[in-house]
Enzyme design. Sequence first.
Site, short mmCIF file in Angstrom:
data_model
loop_
_atom_site.label_atom_id
_atom_site.label_comp_id
_atom_site.label_asym_id
_atom_site.label_seq_id
_atom_site.Cartn_x
_atom_site.Cartn_y
_atom_site.Cartn_z
N ASP A 30 26.84 11.46 63.95
CA ASP A 30 28.05 10.91 63.34
C ASP A 30 28.32 9.54 63.98
O ASP A 30 28.01 9.32 65.14
CB ASP A 30 29.24 11.86 63.56
N THR A 121 29.70 15.68 48.04
CA THR A 121 30.01 15.77 46.60
C THR A 121 29.98 14.36 46.03
O THR A 121 30.74 13.49 46.47
CB THR A 121 31.41 16.40 46.41
N GLU A 150 37.38 25.67 53.35
CA GLU A 150 37.97 25.49 54.68
C GLU A 150 38.78 26.74 54.99
O GLU A 150 39.42 27.31 54.11
CB GLU A 150 38.84 24.23 54.72
N LYS A 206 28.87 21.10 41.21
CA LYS A 206 29.93 21.02 42.22
C LYS A 206 31.25 20.52 41.61
O LYS A 206 32.31 21.12 41.80
CB LYS A 206 29.49 20.11 43.37
N LEU A 252 45.39 32.30 40.46
CA LEU A 252 46.50 32.29 39.50
C LEU A 252 47.83 32.43 40.23
O LEU A 252 48.76 33.02 39.69
CB LEU A 252 46.34 33.43 38.49
N GLY A 259 45.60 20.80 46.90
CA GLY A 259 45.47 19.54 47.64
C GLY A 259 44.20 19.60 48.45
O GLY A 259 43.25 20.29 48.07
N CYS A 262 39.17 17.84 48.82
CA CYS A 262 38.17 18.02 47.76
C CYS A 262 38.75 18.01 46.35
O CYS A 262 38.49 17.09 45.58
CB CYS A 262 37.39 19.31 48.00
N LYS A 325 46.42 24.13 53.02
CA LYS A 325 46.36 25.59 52.85
C LYS A 325 46.33 26.22 54.22
O LYS A 325 46.05 25.54 55.22
CB LYS A 325 45.15 25.99 52.03
P1 NAD Z 1 35.04 14.36 56.69
O1 NAD Z 1 35.73 13.09 56.44
O2 NAD Z 1 35.69 15.44 57.47
O3 NAD Z 1 33.63 14.07 57.42
C1 NAD Z 1 32.80 13.00 57.11
C2 NAD Z 1 32.10 12.57 58.40
O4 NAD Z 1 31.08 11.62 58.09
C3 NAD Z 1 33.05 11.87 59.39
O5 NAD Z 1 32.99 12.53 60.64
C4 NAD Z 1 32.50 10.44 59.49
O6 NAD Z 1 32.67 9.86 60.75
C5 NAD Z 1 31.04 10.65 59.15
N1 NAD Z 1 30.33 9.47 58.68
C6 NAD Z 1 30.75 8.52 57.82
N2 NAD Z 1 29.78 7.60 57.63
C7 NAD Z 1 28.73 7.98 58.39
C8 NAD Z 1 27.41 7.46 58.59
N3 NAD Z 1 27.00 6.37 57.96
N4 NAD Z 1 26.59 8.11 59.44
C9 NAD Z 1 27.00 9.22 60.06
N5 NAD Z 1 28.22 9.77 59.91
C10 NAD Z 1 29.06 9.16 59.07
O7 NAD Z 1 34.61 14.91 55.24
P2 NAD Z 1 34.26 16.42 54.83
O8 NAD Z 1 35.47 17.17 54.45
O9 NAD Z 1 33.34 17.00 55.86
O10 NAD Z 1 33.44 16.15 53.48
C11 NAD Z 1 32.13 15.62 53.49
C12 NAD Z 1 31.57 15.76 52.09
O11 NAD Z 1 31.42 17.15 51.79
C13 NAD Z 1 32.45 15.18 50.99
O12 NAD Z 1 31.63 14.67 49.98
C14 NAD Z 1 33.18 16.39 50.47
O13 NAD Z 1 33.61 16.23 49.15
C15 NAD Z 1 32.12 17.45 50.60
N6 NAD Z 1 32.61 18.83 50.72
C16 NAD Z 1 33.61 19.09 51.60
C17 NAD Z 1 34.07 20.40 51.72
C18 NAD Z 1 35.23 20.73 52.63
O14 NAD Z 1 35.75 21.84 52.52
N7 NAD Z 1 35.67 19.84 53.52
C19 NAD Z 1 33.52 21.41 50.93
C20 NAD Z 1 32.47 21.10 50.07
C21 NAD Z 1 32.03 19.79 49.96
#
Ligand code: NAD
Length: 435
Positions: A30, A121, A150, A206, A252, A259, A262, A325
């Site tokens: 990260d 996504t 989550e 998705k 439902l 919120g 996602c 949530k």
């Molecule tokens: P988040 O913001 O919590 O995490 C993203 C991470 O990516 C951050 O820690 C950021 O520092 C890091 N990052 C950004 N640019 C980077 C790079 N170039 N190299 C390395 N790290 C980098 O987001 P999230 O909730 O984990 O979501 C990530 C993806 O997963 C999104 O597309 C989201 O839609 C999808 N998603 C999330 C969930 C969920 O419940 N949170 C569920 C399904 C899908």
Amino acid sequence: MKISVIGCGYLGAVHASAMAELGHEVVGIDTDAPKVAMLASGRAPFFEPGLPETLRSAIDSGRLRFSTDIADAAGSRVHFIAVGTPQQPGSNAADLRYVEAAVQSLLPQLAAGDLVVGKSTVPVGTAARLAEPIEASGATLAWNPEFLREGFAVQDTVRPDRLVYGVPSGEAGERAVNLLNEVYASAVVARTPLVVTDYATAELVKVAANAFLATKISFINAMAEIAEVTGADVTQLADAIGFDSRIGRKFLNAGVGFGGGCLPKDIRAFTARAEELGRGDSVTFLKEVDSINLRRRQRVVDLAVTALGDRLHGAKVAVLGLSFKPHSDDVRDSPALDVAVRLHGLGADVVAIDPEAVENARARHPQLGYSTDLEQTLRDADVVVLVTEWPQFREIDPVWAATLARGRTIIDGRNTLDATGWRDAGWTYLGLGRP
Ligand code: NAD
């Protein structure tokens, strides 16, 4: 299997930990140095049940490490892309800059035969575009959307309810499927439903899933709006239609709406992408889904304003919940935090409480009053508003709460409290879509 996970947020940190627990050798990468330092020391940078234990055990096993240096991805055979795809400021479209930067930084580290796996996504068409430079490095791209919830993220990652692999055609696709089956061996052995498909379908699965869930919530919230002008009870309506197995009772629950990081941004990005493709009409309904959802927040605010007889200045409003949530500290696009902010904006003295999300909320909205003590939150409150259905709020004894609060109105923004119990304790109970 040697695996790298690029992006260690809510999705990536859980994915990296769970993959290591399943026996793989994992490096999580990260760009956020403090986050990496926390993870490397075995501390979860956000609240997710089960994550601290999984993280600790994976690090202790020697199979999980974290780094800020993308060069540490070299040597892994499978590279997961799990970076954020937030909403672009001033637009509905997804911001793909993080995905693009992650792929660009990964390219020099790739070896022939490596597999890059997109989990973020993304708008349909993204994978096809990213595949070209990846293939030029001798590697293959697959898109493997993530469906974790989550609050249940660890168990959803270890035991997913389905697997979707979007792969290219031909031999490269077959190799990708074999590698992914090795990564997800435990789920494959458990006969988890698997859909092997093309990139576009995998990307669409998705957003279609999230569009459907958002629509289901806004559908019942639209029924709540009708119930509010007819005296009907939307919770009984939901039970009655939910007995139909074609409809089902899940998702439902009428209330203050959806919120998080996602659903809201995914339906907006889907709308924006469909418009780009000349098919905006196909998903116009998602704009209405979004509007219904946002209206419910205002409905809760309106109920509070009415309960206070329009006298907000100096009135204390106890807001129960800040995360989008329960069992999460995520306040991204949280209806609960939005309600608190709107009430504060109207002049109310808001004191908000949440078991896990106070610090995240404070970082975004330092102007609000916060507490971690329920008694202090309820004391002298003129109105109490429940907006996140944490178990500790559902279990509040209304008789005890009545000894603390000044007013006697409880607004149940999640239709989760025992209305009769609260009324019997002397409260005016106001739900959403309920008489
Ligand atoms: P988040 O913001 O919590 O995490 C993203 C991470 O990516 C951050 O820690 C950021 O520092 C890091 N990052 C950004 N640019 C980077 C790079 N170039 N190299 C390395 N790290 C980098 O987001 P999230 O909730 O984990 O979501 C990530 C993806 O997963 C999104 O597309 C989201 O839609 C999808 N998603 C999330 C969930 C969920 O419940 N949170 C569920 C399904 C899908």
